[in-house]
Design a protein around this motif. Sequence first.
Motif, mmCIF file in Angstrom:
data_model
loop_
_atom_site.group_PDB
_atom_site.id
_atom_site.type_symbol
_atom_site.label_atom_id
_atom_site.label_comp_id
_atom_site.label_asym_id
_atom_site.label_seq_id
_atom_site.Cartn_x
_atom_site.Cartn_y
_atom_site.Cartn_z
ATOM 1 N N PRO A 151 1.268 -0.868 0.184
ATOM 2 C CA PRO A 151 -0.252 -0.099 0.312
ATOM 3 C C PRO A 151 1.460 1.127 -0.310
ATOM 4 O O PRO A 151 1.545 0.879 0.734
ATOM 5 C CB PRO A 151 -0.895 -0.453 1.655
ATOM 6 C CG PRO A 151 -0.694 -1.689 1.131
ATOM 7 C CD PRO A 151 0.876 -2.050 0.704
ATOM 8 N N GLY A 152 0.739 2.249 -0.692
ATOM 9 C CA GLY A 152 1.314 3.038 -0.757
ATOM 10 C C GLY A 152 3.053 3.844 -2.147
ATOM 11 O O GLY A 152 3.129 4.780 -1.929
ATOM 12 N N ASN A 153 2.983 2.289 -2.316
ATOM 13 C CA ASN A 153 4.693 2.147 -2.849
ATOM 14 C C ASN A 153 3.718 1.660 -4.180
ATOM 15 O O ASN A 153 2.674 1.355 -4.670
ATOM 16 C CB ASN A 153 4.930 0.702 -2.575
ATOM 17 C CG ASN A 153 6.173 0.795 -1.179
ATOM 18 O OD1 ASN A 153 5.752 2.222 -0.678
ATOM 19 N ND2 ASN A 153 6.046 0.073 -0.696
ATOM 20 N N ASP A 154 4.463 1.948 -5.292
ATOM 21 C CA ASP A 154 5.320 1.594 -6.299
ATOM 22 C C ASP A 154 4.771 0.404 -6.719
ATOM 23 O O ASP A 154 5.153 -0.440 -6.288
ATOM 24 C CB ASP A 154 5.767 2.269 -7.357
ATOM 25 C CG ASP A 154 5.276 3.981 -7.999
ATOM 26 O OD1 ASP A 154 6.543 4.292 -7.755
ATOM 27 O OD2 ASP A 154 4.318 4.587 -7.244
ATOM 28 N N ARG A 155 4.005 -0.711 -8.032
ATOM 29 C CA ARG A 155 3.761 -2.159 -7.771
ATOM 30 C C ARG A 155 4.890 -1.823 -8.589
ATOM 31 O O ARG A 155 5.831 -1.767 -9.868
ATOM 32 C CB ARG A 155 3.029 -1.725 -9.528
ATOM 33 C CG ARG A 155 3.025 -3.473 -9.278
ATOM 34 C CD ARG A 155 1.371 -4.004 -9.657
ATOM 35 N NE ARG A 155 0.363 -3.659 -9.343
ATOM 36 C CZ ARG A 155 -0.900 -3.763 -9.353
ATOM 37 N NH1 ARG A 155 -1.790 -4.052 -10.758
ATOM 38 N NH2 ARG A 155 -1.638 -3.044 -8.908
ATOM 39 N N GLU A 156 5.487 -3.173 -8.375
ATOM 40 C CA GLU A 156 7.515 -3.450 -7.987
ATOM 41 C C GLU A 156 7.430 -4.553 -9.537
ATOM 42 O O GLU A 156 6.860 -6.257 -9.209
ATOM 43 C CB GLU A 156 8.399 -3.602 -7.185
ATOM 44 C CG GLU A 156 9.402 -4.123 -7.108
ATOM 45 C CD GLU A 156 10.612 -4.717 -6.264
ATOM 46 O OE1 GLU A 156 9.631 -5.412 -4.832
ATOM 47 O OE2 GLU A 156 11.484 -4.608 -5.991
ATOM 48 N N GLY A 157 7.929 -4.984 -10.330
ATOM 49 C CA GLY A 157 8.745 -5.944 -10.913
ATOM 50 C C GLY A 157 9.174 -6.800 -10.159
ATOM 51 O O GLY A 157 10.377 -7.108 -9.627
ATOM 52 N N VAL A 158 8.978 -7.899 -10.550
ATOM 53 C CA VAL A 158 9.528 -9.752 -9.783
ATOM 54 C C VAL A 158 10.414 -10.408 -10.931
ATOM 55 O O VAL A 158 11.699 -10.829 -10.394
ATOM 56 C CB VAL A 158 8.992 -10.463 -8.799
ATOM 57 C CG1 VAL A 158 9.311 -11.472 -8.296
ATOM 58 C CG2 VAL A 158 7.955 -9.194 -7.827
ATOM 59 N N ALA A 159 9.529 -10.449 -12.006
ATOM 60 C CA ALA A 159 10.026 -12.309 -13.022
ATOM 61 C C ALA A 159 9.346 -11.725 -13.505
ATOM 62 O O ALA A 159 8.111 -11.326 -13.381
ATOM 63 C CB ALA A 159 9.922 -13.088 -11.471
ATOM 64 N N THR A 188 7.087 -9.390 1.654
ATOM 65 C CA THR A 188 5.998 -9.321 2.720
ATOM 66 C C THR A 188 4.928 -8.401 1.410
ATOM 67 O O THR A 188 5.283 -7.150 1.204
ATOM 68 C CB THR A 188 5.593 -8.799 3.479
ATOM 69 O OG1 THR A 188 5.944 -9.911 4.180
ATOM 70 C CG2 THR A 188 3.873 -8.441 3.840
ATOM 71 N N ASP A 189 3.820 -8.515 0.558
ATOM 72 C CA ASP A 189 3.553 -7.740 -1.335
ATOM 73 C C ASP A 189 2.169 -8.763 -1.095
ATOM 74 O O ASP A 189 2.549 -9.432 -1.149
ATOM 75 C CB ASP A 189 4.485 -7.760 -1.628
ATOM 76 C CG ASP A 189 5.058 -5.849 -1.474
ATOM 77 O OD1 ASP A 189 5.791 -5.587 -2.100
ATOM 78 O OD2 ASP A 189 4.609 -5.218 -0.670
ATOM 79 N N MET A 190 1.074 -8.068 -1.567
ATOM 80 C CA MET A 190 0.456 -8.791 -2.147
ATOM 81 C C MET A 190 1.032 -8.662 -3.733
ATOM 82 O O MET A 190 1.752 -7.756 -4.561
ATOM 83 C CB MET A 190 -0.645 -6.772 -2.649
ATOM 84 C CG MET A 190 -2.184 -8.310 -3.546
ATOM 85 S SD MET A 190 -2.650 -8.816 -2.785
ATOM 86 C CE MET A 190 -3.770 -8.438 -1.168
#
Length: 122
Positions: A38-46, A88-90
């Motif tokens: 929440p409140g953060n940008d969406r980050e690419g994982v793979a 920890t994230d969605m």
Amino acid sequence: QVRLVESGGDSVQAGGSLRLSCAASGVTMYMGWFRQAPGNDREGVAVIGTGSGRTVYADSVKGRFTLSQDLAKKMVYLQMNNLKPEDTDMYYCAAAGWAGEFSLSPRAFNYWGQGTQVTVSS
């Protein structure tokens, strides 16, 4: 139109493992996993190329996470080992319907799942 359904999120202790699964309907060029707090940008994982199997990983997960696919089942799997509290994230599954930019950028993806929560406790 591509529909994505994720599963596998859970709560685990640090050092534990989880496997996220994503089922896709429709034709995709790339599929990937992203995460967002929440409140953060969406980050690419793979990200994985659907035809090529080429993969790219965020530096923060290299050596711990493995992205794979089963083309016959139209599934992608994110195996996450040695999980850390900062993981920890969605987590969101994503698909690109065109052969554009192959990268961890959310801009390259036009279909998104609903998300599955991963919680890692210390």
